[in-house]
Motif scaffolding. Structure first.
Motif: not given
Length: 268
Positions: A11-12, A35-39, A54, A57, A81
């Protein structure tokens, strides 16, 4: 068996970094957790004002080149998500937003050439049978609309079984089968989730299994232990039923250990 891992363990990292790692370490598959930056909405609208800003991100998001998937010989799955979403919600607005974001995930899956997308069946926050039955109806309606959209795209839409806790739908093979068959979707079998049920092998009878999530636990809590550190059955007879498997763990070193564990077991 075709074997891969969830991007949860990286992740990230950028998409290219994930694909590079998967290739270098000899994996056939990867499941991208969006999720997160991969939305999905962000990735589909890079460069637009609609991209949510964000902190921390933004720089990562700007490096997410979706064309990079064309450069790697890796089969891609996508996990839609699910945080703060619920296809079975008593709140119609939440159900509509869940449907909208799941369809955006399907659009993204189509754009990157993914072969399948997994989603969760939903939550219910009351123990009454009538409320649970209503939640199941709502989940079937919401996810049924997503299944129809997936069919238009030629995409495998797959609903995951959940741990044996009362607030989860599809927490038993009977309920999982009911939801999958009512929707007309495929099924993702999370073997760790199945291990919290009294007879995990019953989940192997669910129709249209697309692939497996592979993780371990001691049979009570969905703890995502490394493979072999819990009580889940990873015998060669089970592993030989797995056509596509995604090792779903938080730490990439545990993913590599899991890969070795699986192939060592298959040799027995």
């Amino acid at each position: 068996m075709k074997l891969g891992f969830s991007s949860l363990s990286l992740f990230m990292k950028s998409l290219e970094e994930m694909l590079e790692v998967a290739t270098d370490d000899g994996f056939d598959l990867i499941e991208i957790l969006y999720e997160g930056p991969y939305w999905p909405k962000n990735l589909l609208n890079q460069g637009n004002d609609s991209v949510e800003k964000v902190k921390d991100y933004d720089a990562k998001l700007r490096n997410m080149n979706l064309e990079v998937f064309d450069s790697y010989n890796i089969e891609v799955m996508l996990h839609s998500p699910t945080i703060d979403l619920n296809p079975a919600s008593m709140n119609k607005g939440i159900r509509k937003e869940t449907e909208k974001q799941t369809k955006e995930a399907l659009d993204l899956a189509d754009k990157i050439g993914a072969i399948a997308i997994t989603t969760h069946p939903g939550l219910v926050h009351r123990r009454e049978e009538r409320i649970r039955n209503l939640a199941i109806e709502f989940a079937i309606d919401t996810l049924g609309n997503c299944q129809k959209y997936a069919e238009e795209l030629g995409m495998i839409f797959s609903v995951e079984n959940m741990p044996n806790k009362s607030n989860f739908l599809a927490n038993s093979p009977q309920e999982h089968s009911l939801i999958v068959e009512s929707i007309g979707s495929s099924a993702t079998i999370d073997w760790g989730h199945a291990n919290t049920y009294e007879n995990p092998n019953e989940f192997l009878n669910i129709p249209n299994i697309s692939y497996f999530h592979l993780n371990d636990n001691m049979g009570k809590k969905d703890s995502h232990l490394p493979l072999g550190e819990g009580s889940a059955n990873f015998s060669s007879s089970f592993l030989n039923t797995v056509k596509r498997g995604i090792i779903e763990l938080n730490d990439y070193e545990d993913v590599l250990k899991g890969k070795k564990y699986i192939f060592d077991r298959l040799k027995k």
